[in-house]
Structures are given as C-alpha cells and as structure tokens.
Design a protein around this motif. Structure first.
Motif, PDB file in Angstrom:
ATOM      1  N   ARG A 195       0.845  -1.204   0.000  1.00 11.74           N
ATOM      2  CA  ARG A 195       0.000   0.000   0.000  1.00 11.74           C
ATOM      3  C   ARG A 195       0.871   1.241   0.000  1.00 11.74           C
ATOM      4  N   SER A 196       0.452   2.257  -0.709  1.00 11.60           N
ATOM      5  CA  SER A 196       1.141   3.544  -0.652  1.00 11.60           C
ATOM      6  C   SER A 196       0.486   4.381   0.426  1.00 11.60           C
ATOM      7  N   PRO A 197       1.280   5.106   1.202  1.00 12.31           N
ATOM      8  CA  PRO A 197       0.682   5.943   2.245  1.00 12.31           C
ATOM      9  C   PRO A 197      -0.066   7.130   1.639  1.00 12.31           C
ATOM     10  N   GLU A 198      -1.125   7.558   2.316  1.00 11.14           N
ATOM     11  CA  GLU A 198      -1.860   8.749   1.882  1.00 11.14           C
ATOM     12  C   GLU A 198      -1.162  10.025   2.334  1.00 11.14           C
ATOM     13  N   ALA A 199      -0.361   9.934   3.383  1.00 10.34           N
ATOM     14  CA  ALA A 199       0.396  11.097   3.876  1.00 10.34           C
ATOM     15  C   ALA A 199       1.740  10.595   4.394  1.00 10.34           C
ATOM     16  N   PHE A 200       2.768  11.403   4.259  1.00 10.80           N
ATOM     17  CA  PHE A 200       4.091  11.020   4.738  1.00 10.80           C
ATOM     18  C   PHE A 200       4.947  12.255   4.950  1.00 10.80           C
ATOM     19  N   LEU A 201       5.858  12.164   5.899  1.00 12.82           N
ATOM     20  CA  LEU A 201       6.836  13.214   6.110  1.00 12.82           C
ATOM     21  C   LEU A 201       7.903  12.727   7.069  1.00 12.82           C
ATOM     22  N   ILE A 202       8.962  13.501   7.207  1.00 13.13           N
ATOM     23  CA  ILE A 202       9.990  13.231   8.199  1.00 13.13           C
ATOM     24  C   ILE A 202       9.591  13.998   9.455  1.00 13.13           C
ATOM     25  N   ASP A 203       9.510  13.287  10.572  1.00  7.40           N
ATOM     26  CA  ASP A 203       9.088  13.866  11.850  1.00  7.40           C
ATOM     27  C   ASP A 203      10.273  13.801  12.803  1.00  7.40           C
ATOM     28  N   GLU A 204      10.726  14.946  13.288  1.00  4.42           N
ATOM     29  CA  GLU A 204      11.903  14.983  14.156  1.00  4.42           C
ATOM     30  C   GLU A 204      11.633  14.373  15.530  1.00  4.42           C
ATOM     31  N   ILE A 205      10.468  14.638  16.083  1.00  6.39           N
ATOM     32  CA  ILE A 205      10.100  14.154  17.420  1.00  6.39           C
ATOM     33  C   ILE A 205       8.687  13.612  17.344  1.00  6.39           C
TER      34      ILE A 205
END
Length: 172
Positions: free
Chosen positions: A95-105
């Motif tokens: 499955r491809s994610p609907e949302a993604f990002l790099i989260d520092e904390i």
C-alpha cells in the motif's frame, strides 16, 4: 510554461462547453503526485516534492542502504487511511501511504495533532469517518550499554517495536 513546469488551468475559467477562457498558472511539475505514477523513487521510499521548484527527493529510501530511516535523523512517518476498523495486524504491504513526512520528534497529543502533520506533509486530509494508521520508523542509537524503558502513551491502539520484537503495547 518553462521546462519543469506545467500549465494548471483555473477551473473557474472553463466554460459550460469545456472550453478554456484563458486563465492559467505555470506551477512546478509534481513528479511525486499520485497522478504522475510511477514514482521516480523506490517503491518503499517516500517521494517528496519541493513546493517552489520541480525538484524532489526520495526520503526513507532503502536503496541507499537503510530501510525507513531518514538520513538526517528523526523518524519516517507514513499514514494510511481506512474506512474499515484497523488493528495491529492490518496489512500495509504494497500500500502507498496517503500522507508522509519526516518527523523529528514523535509528539502527537490528539487528532488535531495528526491533522497538523498531514497539513505539514502537503497531503490530502483524512475524513471524519476514516481511521488512520500512523507508522513511525527510525533508528534509536544507544551510545552505551544500558537498560532502557519503552512505553506507548496513547488512548488508541498502539505498539512499539524494536526490529520485529514488540516491546510495548497499548490495547486502546
């Protein structure tokens, strides 16, 4: 439009017959958009486009010798939306994610906090009737041999894994 840009027509300027009345804007070509499939990145990586240019980068890319670990530190966050109730055994493979990002904390207090992360990721927001499966992956670096405690503090179903070993679980 110049190379790397595409013409985006203002939908308010299309007439009833589908004709174009002249209003458009040249915007960076988003090679990471779902409509632009296939992605230029590895299937397990996250393609993130630059909002101001046609540039993109492949984050959390296993082709670079690591799996789901951001190079600059932090955690790779992928969110999957579902209209069905999900649990810790809900399959995500393929499955491809609907949302993604790099989260520092990892610090999300409530649903509004999740919505803030989706807004930051420039992805489509999840609906009120949808469930969200949020997966943070990364690497913990222990600089010395020591005992440590792991906990999952949430009112929702959640688990914390080290590799494939589940070390903490909250039944929700």
């Amino acid at each position: 439009c110049n190379d790397g840009y595409v013409k985006r027509i203002d939908p308010g300027t299309v007439d009833a017959d589908g004709g174009f009345n002249g209003f458009f804007q040249c915007v960076p070509d988003d090679v990471c958009a779902a409509a632009a499939a296939p992605s230029p990145c590895h299937t397990a990586a996250v393609c993130k486009s630059n909002a101001a240019t046609a540039d993109y980068e492949c984050q959390c890319n296993p082709e670079l010798g690591f799996r789901d670990t951001p190079r600059g530190g932090g955690f790779c966050l992928k969110m999957y939306y579902s209209r069905e109730v999900a649990d810790l055994n809900t399959p995500l493979e393929g499955r491809s994610p609907e949302a993604f990002l790099i989260d520092e904390i990892i610090d999300v207090a409530d649903t509004d906090g999740l919505r803030d992360l989706v807004t930051e990721s420039r992805s489509g927001q999840f609906g009120d009737e949808e469930y969200v499966i949020a997966v943070w992956t990364g690497t913990l670096v222990l600089t010395q041999a020591t005992l440590f405690e792991a906990c999952v503090l949430t009112s929702e179903l959640a688990a914390f894994y080290v590799g494939t070993l589940k070390v903490a679980e909250n039944p929700g």
